[in-house]
Design a protein around this motif. Structure first.
Motif, PDB file in Angstrom:
ATOM      1  N   LEU A 226     -19.086 -52.903  46.331  1.00 47.40           N
ATOM      2  CA  LEU A 226     -17.649 -53.201  46.623  1.00 47.40           C
ATOM      3  C   LEU A 226     -17.312 -53.101  48.302  1.00 47.40           C
ATOM      4  N   VAL A 227     -17.251 -54.587  48.821  1.00 45.96           N
ATOM      5  CA  VAL A 227     -17.000 -54.831  50.268  1.00 45.96           C
ATOM      6  C   VAL A 227     -15.616 -54.688  50.795  1.00 45.96           C
ATOM      7  N   TYR A 228     -15.065 -53.926  51.423  1.00 42.92           N
ATOM      8  CA  TYR A 228     -13.682 -54.244  52.085  1.00 42.92           C
ATOM      9  C   TYR A 228     -13.803 -55.173  53.366  1.00 42.92           C
ATOM     10  N   THR A 229     -13.343 -56.398  53.189  1.00 43.14           N
ATOM     11  CA  THR A 229     -13.274 -56.984  54.440  1.00 43.14           C
ATOM     12  C   THR A 229     -12.657 -56.182  55.654  1.00 43.14           C
ATOM     13  N   HIS A 230     -11.408 -55.620  55.331  1.00 39.67           N
ATOM     14  CA  HIS A 230     -10.733 -54.854  56.303  1.00 39.67           C
ATOM     15  C   HIS A 230      -9.998 -53.887  55.364  1.00 39.67           C
ATOM     16  N   HIS A 231      -9.094 -53.078  55.960  1.00 36.01           N
ATOM     17  CA  HIS A 231      -8.332 -51.950  55.182  1.00 36.01           C
ATOM     18  C   HIS A 231      -7.127 -52.167  54.702  1.00 36.01           C
ATOM     19  N   HIS A 232      -6.661 -53.524  54.911  1.00 36.79           N
ATOM     20  CA  HIS A 232      -5.292 -53.700  54.439  1.00 36.79           C
ATOM     21  C   HIS A 232      -4.818 -53.575  52.954  1.00 36.79           C
ATOM     22  N   TRP A 233      -3.937 -53.178  52.487  1.00 36.26           N
ATOM     23  CA  TRP A 233      -3.549 -52.851  51.201  1.00 36.26           C
ATOM     24  C   TRP A 233      -3.996 -54.090  50.136  1.00 36.26           C
TER      25      TRP A 233
END
Length: 228
Positions: A67-74
């Motif tokens: 699971l890759v987060y493209t960035h930390h936003h909710w």
């Protein structure tokens, strides 16, 4: 369920974004592989993640392993707790950002209190309240693996840090064999509560990404775009 998975190209599928702007429902990418699929973003809530799980099962795609987060936003991370047996991957700067988010006392009352203090938080925090009816099931998951500049996953998916004014930890994910680039929100302006009248999309970043000439590019809140 919003709708079933859409096939983008090659082994890349997409659970589409929510067209209702008040919902702030980012798309979720699925890069299928027999070694385990790669998810691009987690969904905006456990309920959203469960919708995506049902769609993956309906298509008969391999279960996610990364699971890759493209960035930390909710709206890209709050569904992570609903994904079992995955390795969460993100840029190294996401760790402190997500740790700070995890320490906040999330509840519907907390959302109301914060909006009273800063009305500019209203759109985002109202969307969070809609996405998470029960904050008892919310857990913000920190990444298990991080990188600084670039990382290639065992399935060949290439991750690259691009940063930007929307979020400093923004990354893009490329599936070379499918020629599909998933960019999250990387070229978007800062979040609404931090935005000034002078802020707009990062057109220079968008042009650099388009110049790579991938067959399809996907941002998190629009339909896929063919060609460059």
């Amino acid at each position: 369920m919003r709708e079933k998975l859409q096939h983008v190209a090659g082994r890349v599928w997409l659970y589409p974004h929510d067209p209702d702007p008040e919902a702030i429902g980012a798309c979720v990418g699925v890069i299928a592989d027999d070694r385990g699929s790669v998810l691009i973003d987690a969904g905006n809530s456990p309920a959203h993640a469960r919708e995506v799980q049902q769609a993956i099962a309906a298509e008969g795609l391999p279960a996610p392993r990364w699971l890759v987060y493209t960035h930390h936003h909710w709206d890209h991370t709050w569904g992570a707790a609903a994904w079992p047996d995955v390795e969460v991957v993100a840029h190294s700067s996401a760790v402190d950002l997500l740790t700070a988010e995890a320490e906040r006392p999330w509840s519907h009352q907390y959302l109301r209190d914060q909006v009273a203090l800063d009305p500019k938080l209203g759109p985002s925090f109202r969307a969070r309240a809609l996405a998470v009816p029960d904050f008892g099931e919310l857990a913000i998951v920190l990444p298990h693996r991080t990188f600084d500049d670039a990382l290639t996953l065992p399935t060949g998916v290439e991750l690259r840090h691009v940063g930007g004014s929307h979020a400093p930890d923004s990354i893009v994910a490329l599936d070379p064999g499918s020629s599909v680039l998933l960019v999250g929100d990387c070229y978007y302006p800062p979040p609404f509560h931090l935005r000034t009248d002078d802020d707009g999309p990062d057109l220079a970043m968008a042009r650099r990404l388009l110049a790579e000439k991938h067959a399809v590019s996907v941002d998190a809140h629009s339909a896929p775009r063919s060609g460059s």
